[in-house]
Design a protein around this motif. Structure first.
Motif, PDB file in Angstrom:
ATOM      1  N   PRO A  23      -4.953   1.139 -10.457  1.00 53.84           N
ATOM      2  CA  PRO A  23      -5.415   0.338 -11.598  1.00 53.84           C
ATOM      3  C   PRO A  23      -5.473  -1.152 -11.278  1.00 53.84           C
ATOM      4  O   PRO A  23      -5.016  -1.595 -10.226  1.00 53.84           O
ATOM      5  CB  PRO A  23      -4.362   0.630 -12.676  1.00 53.84           C
ATOM      6  CG  PRO A  23      -3.150   1.033 -11.926  1.00 53.84           C
ATOM      7  CD  PRO A  23      -3.626   1.718 -10.684  1.00 53.84           C
ATOM      8  N   ASP A  24      -6.029  -1.921 -12.213  1.00 55.81           N
ATOM      9  CA  ASP A  24      -6.223  -3.355 -11.995  1.00 55.81           C
ATOM     10  C   ASP A  24      -4.905  -4.119 -11.874  1.00 55.81           C
ATOM     11  O   ASP A  24      -4.847  -5.169 -11.237  1.00 55.81           O
ATOM     12  CB  ASP A  24      -7.052  -3.953 -13.140  1.00 55.81           C
ATOM     13  CG  ASP A  24      -8.478  -3.423 -13.139  1.00 55.81           C
ATOM     14  OD1 ASP A  24      -8.951  -3.006 -12.063  1.00 55.81           O
ATOM     15  OD2 ASP A  24      -9.106  -3.421 -14.220  1.00 55.81           O
ATOM     16  N   ASN A  25      -3.852  -3.596 -12.511  1.00 48.64           N
ATOM     17  CA  ASN A  25      -2.563  -4.304 -12.484  1.00 48.64           C
ATOM     18  C   ASN A  25      -1.683  -3.830 -11.334  1.00 48.64           C
ATOM     19  O   ASN A  25      -0.466  -3.684 -11.472  1.00 48.64           O
ATOM     20  CB  ASN A  25      -1.835  -4.130 -13.812  1.00 48.64           C
ATOM     21  CG  ASN A  25      -1.485  -2.678 -14.119  1.00 48.64           C
ATOM     22  OD1 ASN A  25      -2.155  -1.762 -13.632  1.00 48.64           O
ATOM     23  ND2 ASN A  25      -0.445  -2.474 -14.904  1.00 48.64           N
ATOM     24  N   ALA A  26      -2.301  -3.602 -10.174  1.00 48.31           N
ATOM     25  CA  ALA A  26      -1.574  -3.071  -9.017  1.00 48.31           C
ATOM     26  C   ALA A  26      -0.399  -3.954  -8.623  1.00 48.31           C
ATOM     27  O   ALA A  26       0.676  -3.454  -8.271  1.00 48.31           O
ATOM     28  CB  ALA A  26      -2.527  -2.896  -7.838  1.00 48.31           C
ATOM     29  N   ASP A  47       0.823  -1.209   0.000  1.00 44.57           N
ATOM     30  CA  ASP A  47       0.000   0.000   0.000  1.00 44.57           C
ATOM     31  C   ASP A  47       0.860   1.263   0.000  1.00 44.57           C
ATOM     32  O   ASP A  47       0.493   2.278  -0.601  1.00 44.57           O
ATOM     33  CB  ASP A  47      -0.940   0.010   1.208  1.00 44.57           C
ATOM     34  CG  ASP A  47      -2.122  -0.917   1.027  1.00 44.57           C
ATOM     35  OD1 ASP A  47      -2.431  -1.275  -0.124  1.00 44.57           O
ATOM     36  OD2 ASP A  47      -2.745  -1.306   2.042  1.00 44.57           O
ATOM     37  N   ASN A  48       2.020   1.198   0.668  1.00 44.29           N
ATOM     38  CA  ASN A  48       2.931   2.345   0.642  1.00 44.29           C
ATOM     39  C   ASN A  48       3.430   2.606  -0.774  1.00 44.29           C
ATOM     40  O   ASN A  48       3.525   3.761  -1.191  1.00 44.29           O
ATOM     41  CB  ASN A  48       4.118   2.098   1.586  1.00 44.29           C
ATOM     42  CG  ASN A  48       3.937   2.751   2.940  1.00 44.29           C
ATOM     43  OD1 ASN A  48       4.157   3.939   3.100  1.00 44.29           O
ATOM     44  ND2 ASN A  48       3.511   1.963   3.911  1.00 44.29           N
ATOM     45  N   VAL A  49       3.736   1.537  -1.489  1.00 45.49           N
ATOM     46  CA  VAL A  49       4.210   1.704  -2.862  1.00 45.49           C
ATOM     47  C   VAL A  49       3.137   2.377  -3.720  1.00 45.49           C
ATOM     48  O   VAL A  49       3.442   3.225  -4.571  1.00 45.49           O
ATOM     49  CB  VAL A  49       4.604   0.347  -3.470  1.00 45.49           C
ATOM     50  CG1 VAL A  49       4.946   0.497  -4.956  1.00 45.49           C
ATOM     51  CG2 VAL A  49       5.789  -0.249  -2.727  1.00 45.49           C
ATOM     52  N   LEU A  50       1.880   2.021  -3.469  1.00 45.25           N
ATOM     53  CA  LEU A  50       0.763   2.520  -4.274  1.00 45.25           C
ATOM     54  C   LEU A  50       0.186   3.833  -3.764  1.00 45.25           C
ATOM     55  O   LEU A  50      -0.815   4.328  -4.295  1.00 45.25           O
ATOM     56  CB  LEU A  50      -0.344   1.466  -4.320  1.00 45.25           C
ATOM     57  CG  LEU A  50       0.022   0.135  -4.994  1.00 45.25           C
ATOM     58  CD1 LEU A  50      -1.058  -0.898  -4.718  1.00 45.25           C
ATOM     59  CD2 LEU A  50       0.224   0.323  -6.491  1.00 45.25           C
ATOM     60  N   ALA A  51       0.801   4.405  -2.726  1.00 40.64           N
ATOM     61  CA  ALA A  51       0.232   5.574  -2.057  1.00 40.64           C
ATOM     62  C   ALA A  51      -0.047   6.724  -3.016  1.00 40.64           C
ATOM     63  O   ALA A  51      -1.101   7.372  -2.948  1.00 40.64           O
ATOM     64  CB  ALA A  51       1.160   6.045  -0.940  1.00 40.64           C
ATOM     65  N   GLY A  52       0.888   7.003  -3.913  1.00 40.62           N
ATOM     66  CA  GLY A  52       0.703   8.118  -4.833  1.00 40.62           C
ATOM     67  C   GLY A  52      -0.521   7.946  -5.709  1.00 40.62           C
ATOM     68  O   GLY A  52      -1.244   8.903  -5.993  1.00 40.62           O
TER      69      GLY A  52
END
Length: 253
Positions: A119-122, A106-111
């Motif tokens: 997106p679907d390819n998280a 989740d930290n990686v995806l924070a931005g």
């Protein structure tokens, strides 16, 4: 490698209230290179960095004059959304600061979470970013663990992964190694060198040896003024200004 500057700074002043910190800075920061900012404490390095993505204006009483252009567009124009700008010009701070209640993934995806959704390819995005930050092999089996469960050096690389996930044009780093140990520092330095092939990086460092190791160009600031800006190898071996030579040889600091 393009000869067109990624960032063009012209006649830039910065102040906190009545205290002027930066004076008429002019600098052309090249694309896909690492530019280091050096100078004694209090010379304006961090303020300068914060002016490059409009974080300076988040401070009460802070003002900026002059122009800062990203690919020819003035980032201080009224039509520019500062939040979206900071997605294009990411920042890594001195002290690693992962979101404490969020997992590594989740930290990686924070931005993305904070500026429009994931997106679907998280999963692919997380893996790509962590590989880009040289962290994937160390954390791939514990992506659901808190980001704060990592060591200091790993947390800093996690913050770098978080910054590059949104594929910024520029990556700003404010003394990214000052709060981590020497082994972790070496890993982050190697990472900066590798990332410089694909990103425009501006890094503040108090360590002149580090600047010499990681950067293509170096700017020396003194009392809020740009004294000298040149290829790193030339600035350290044959500086044009006596002030620069005095600083890098330790006559003052």
């Amino acid at each position: 490698m393009s000869s067109t500057p990624k960032l063009s700074i012209s006649e830039m002043d910065a102040s906190y209230g009545d205290h002027q910190v930066l004076h008429s800075i002019d600098m052309q920061i090249p694309a896909q290179q690492v530019t280091a900012l050096i100078g004694p404490s209090g010379c304006g390095k961090s303020t300068y960095l914060r002016c490059l993505n409009r974080m300076h204006e988040l401070t009460t009483s802070a003002t900026v004059n002059g122009t800062v252009e990203l690919d020819g567009a003035d980032i201080y124009h009224d039509d520019i959304d500062p939040v979206l700008l900071r997605r294009r010009i990411g920042m890594v701070f001195q002290k690693p600061a992962p979101f404490p209640t969020w997992s590594i993934a989740d930290n990686v995806l924070a931005g993305m979470k904070l500026t429009g959704g994931v997106p679907d390819n998280a999963d692919e995005i997380v893996e790509k970013a962590l590989k880009g930050a040289a962290l994937w092999d160390e954390v791939k089996d514990k992506l659901d663990k808190p980001g704060t469960s990592l060591s200091g050096g790993q947390q800093q690389r996690l913050c770098i992964a978080r910054a590059i996930t949104v594929e910024p044009d520029v990556l700003l780093m404010d003394e990214p190694c000052s709060a981590i140990d020497p082994v972790a520092t070496a890993r982050v330095e190697n990472l900066i060198h590798e990332l410089g092939e694909n990103y425009t990086i501006v890094v503040v460092t108090h360590n002149m040896q580090q600047a010499a190791r990681i950067s293509d160009k170096t700017a020396f600031l003194m009392m809020g003024e740009l004294v000298e800006f040149d290829d790193t190898s030339k600035l350290f071996s044959n500086p044009a200004k006596q002030q620069t030579e005095d600083y890098i040889t330790g006559k003052f600091g």
